[in-house]
Design a protein around this motif. Structure first.
Motif: not given
Length: 227
Positions: A70-74, A161-168
């Motif tokens: 969802g964050m990547k979409y946003a 970006k922190a959520f979209a790109g961080g695996m954890d």
């Protein structure tokens, strides 16, 4: 602000439609994205039938992966803020506008709908765990958060970006603590009340709830320093 409501849904056929309809009626200016997290019931069929904007995860990936999608979409669609909103009917959509006003007016990066901001406390295991996590966040970051386990949180675009790109990086208290400590994120809370789950069953059994609390505390105390 352009706000996206991210609605993770796993086997929520009994409550999804009423939740989305209430959200649309209360917040007509907020866009909605349902994350159908590999549901094995009619959740996906309801999204298709009602024409909801949604993403279908190929399997049940869990809350972290669904929220990251969802964050990547946003991020890709230029939203200014994204709010995490449960599909089970516990969250009240009328607080979204207040959260957006707090974000704009107080320059917040994260706004949390807090059940305890006005002093309400209990003595259940959930309340005790919430209080412990709150104390650990204050000790490690200096931030005072009364309801770190609230699932209704709004994030500014600067955090996407922190959520979209961080695996954890999932929508959990330890991620909020990390954004405060390493990213300098400002957290603001607004008073709120939550309803009981309107249908279905929570994935957090008592045993899983204890495991969740223990893992979160360890992440805040130790593991966040290595992330």
């Amino acid at each position: 602000m352009r706000v996206l409501a991210i609605v993770p849904a796993y086997n929520e056929e009994e409550s999804l439609q009423s939740t989305v309809e209430e959200l649309m009626a209360s917040c007509p200016d907020v866009d909605i994205l349902v994350i159908n997290d590999g549901s094995r019931d009619a959740t996906g069929a309801i999204c298709d039938r009602e024409g909801y904007n949604h993403l279908d995860m190929p399997i049940n990936c869990g809350l972290t992966s669904g929220f990251q999608a969802g964050m990547k979409y946003a991020l890709r669609h230029g939203y200014d803020a994204a709010v995490q909103f449960d599909a089970d009917g516990q969250h009240r959509p009328e607080y979204i506008a207040e959260m957006a006003r707090a974000m704009e007016g107080q320059g917040a990066d994260i706004v949390i709908a807090s059940r305890f901001l006005e002093g309400e406390r209990g003595h259940s295991l959930r309340h005790i765990g919430n209080s412990l996590i709150s104390r650990l966040i204050r000790a490690t970051t200096g931030a005072s958060i009364t309801d770190p386990t609230s699932g209704m949180r709004m994030f500014r675009r600067s955090t996407f970006k922190a959520f979209a790109g961080g695996m954890d990086m999932g929508p959990e208290p330890d991620a909020v603590a990390l954004l405060v400590r390493k990213g300098g994120a400002k957290v603001v809370e607004v008073p709120a009340s939550m309803r009981e789950r309107q249908a279905g069953e929570s994935y957090l059994s008592p045993a899983k709830a204890v495991t969740y609390m223990g893992r979160t505390c360890l992440n805040i105390l130790f593991f966040q320093w290595f992330r």
